[in-house]
Scaffold this motif. Structure first.
Motif, mmCIF file in Angstrom:
data_model
loop_
_atom_site.group_PDB
_atom_site.id
_atom_site.type_symbol
_atom_site.label_atom_id
_atom_site.label_comp_id
_atom_site.label_asym_id
_atom_site.label_seq_id
_atom_site.Cartn_x
_atom_site.Cartn_y
_atom_site.Cartn_z
ATOM 1 N N ARG A 70 90.241 -17.045 17.297
ATOM 2 C CA ARG A 70 91.062 -17.012 18.483
ATOM 3 C C ARG A 70 90.696 -15.529 19.289
ATOM 4 N N HIS A 71 90.072 -14.523 18.589
ATOM 5 C CA HIS A 71 89.876 -13.346 19.547
ATOM 6 C C HIS A 71 88.612 -12.985 19.532
ATOM 7 N N ARG A 72 87.669 -13.770 18.971
ATOM 8 C CA ARG A 72 86.366 -13.264 18.904
ATOM 9 C C ARG A 72 85.540 -13.072 20.360
ATOM 10 N N ASP A 73 86.014 -14.126 21.115
ATOM 11 C CA ASP A 73 85.457 -14.083 22.606
ATOM 12 C C ASP A 73 85.881 -12.809 23.407
ATOM 13 N N ARG A 74 87.223 -12.376 23.238
ATOM 14 C CA ARG A 74 87.728 -11.207 24.005
ATOM 15 C C ARG A 74 86.963 -10.089 23.515
ATOM 16 N N VAL A 75 87.095 -10.009 22.016
ATOM 17 C CA VAL A 75 86.220 -8.702 21.393
ATOM 18 C C VAL A 75 84.700 -8.691 21.778
ATOM 19 N N PHE A 76 84.118 -9.828 21.897
ATOM 20 C CA PHE A 76 82.610 -9.845 22.113
ATOM 21 C C PHE A 76 82.587 -9.269 23.654
ATOM 22 N N ARG A 77 83.261 -9.635 24.772
ATOM 23 C CA ARG A 77 83.375 -9.404 25.878
ATOM 24 C C ARG A 77 83.673 -8.058 26.044
ATOM 25 N N ARG A 78 84.514 -7.073 25.424
ATOM 26 C CA ARG A 78 84.818 -5.574 25.337
ATOM 27 C C ARG A 78 83.573 -5.103 24.808
ATOM 28 N N ALA A 79 82.810 -5.527 23.728
ATOM 29 C CA ALA A 79 81.480 -4.950 23.085
ATOM 30 C C ALA A 79 80.515 -5.126 24.106
ATOM 31 N N TYR A 80 80.366 -6.183 24.709
ATOM 32 C CA TYR A 80 79.087 -6.337 25.490
ATOM 33 C C TYR A 80 79.384 -5.260 26.693
ATOM 34 N N ARG A 81 80.819 -5.288 27.334
ATOM 35 C CA ARG A 81 80.854 -4.341 28.406
ATOM 36 C C ARG A 81 80.668 -2.917 28.196
ATOM 37 N N LEU A 82 80.887 -2.450 26.758
ATOM 38 C CA LEU A 82 80.554 -1.044 26.516
ATOM 39 C C LEU A 82 79.334 -0.897 25.963
ATOM 40 N N SER A 83 78.562 -1.880 25.225
ATOM 41 C CA SER A 83 77.173 -1.779 24.771
ATOM 42 C C SER A 83 76.095 -2.001 25.764
ATOM 43 N N GLY A 84 76.462 -2.973 26.686
ATOM 44 C CA GLY A 84 75.181 -3.237 27.593
ATOM 45 C C GLY A 84 74.308 -4.477 27.189
ATOM 46 N N ASN A 85 74.336 -4.803 25.849
ATOM 47 C CA ASN A 85 73.428 -5.897 25.502
ATOM 48 C C ASN A 85 74.057 -6.643 24.299
#
Length: 197
Positions: free
Chosen positions: A29-44
């Motif tokens: 349910r939440h992995r996509d939102r968490v991944f988008r946040r992680a990607y925004r913060l990490s850049g890769n």
């Protein structure tokens, strides 16, 4: 899906009771939102995947302390994702700082404009240096350099005296320099050469 599973509270209660399938539904349910946040913060993508995994691991590890916000675990996950990403950046910075503090020889056969090759050479030097340490010394170096503990605090964690920790750090630095110097010798076939101090 049942009505009680439209929010996270029912799934979370079942997860706390040990039902792995309910935790899996929360992950999906939440992995996509968490991944988008992680990607925004990490850049890769690679780092974002690691941060995603670490965030859900923290969710499970700290499950007894997690509080749902408006019947959702997502706010807790997003805050944790931000903290994990921040810690990841700090660890990368400390790793770079450690690599920069190690003595270097002249790099052979590497075009200095080729950043990836130079980074590979630095990683090999770091592996040589850290691989020369025994497990206790490696933990001590990790606590002091990567985790930024004081020498006294690291000594307490490892159940050794501060004096022993100071001696071990001194010897660990010497062994790391020596490992890099040996890796730089012409007979070793390594990629560095030169006199390392």
């Amino acid at each position: 899906m049942e009505n009680k599973d439209r929010d996270d509270s029912g799934l979370w209660s079942r997860s706390l009771a040990g039902e792995g399938e309910a935790f899996g539904v929360l992950f999906d349910r939440h992995r996509d939102r968490v991944f988008r946040r992680a990607y925004r913060l990490s850049g890769n993508r690679h780092d974002a995947e690691d941060i995603l995994s670490a965030s859900f691991l923290e969710l499970w590890r700290r499950r007894s302390k997690v509080r749902l916000v408006e019947a959702s675990v997502l706010p807790w996950l997003l805050v944790t994702t931000t903290n994990v990403a921040r810690n990841s950046r700090r660890a990368a910075f400390r790793y770079s700082k450690l690599l920069g503090s190690l003595p270097r020889g002249e790099v052979v056969g590497i075009n200095r404009s080729d950043t990836s090759c130079a980074e590979d050479a630095a990683d090999i030097e770091a592996a040589l240096a850290l691989g020369s340490l025994n497990p206790t010394d490696m933990r001590l170096v990790s606590l002091v350099v990567f985790e930024e503990y004081s020498l006294a605090a690291a000594a307490a964690i490892l159940h050794i005296t501060p004096g022993a920790a100071k001696t071990r750090m001194h010897r660990a630095r010497r062994r790391m320099r020596s490992a890099i110097a040996e890796g730089a010798s012409p007979n070793s076939g390594a990629i560095t050469e030169g006199n390392l101090s």
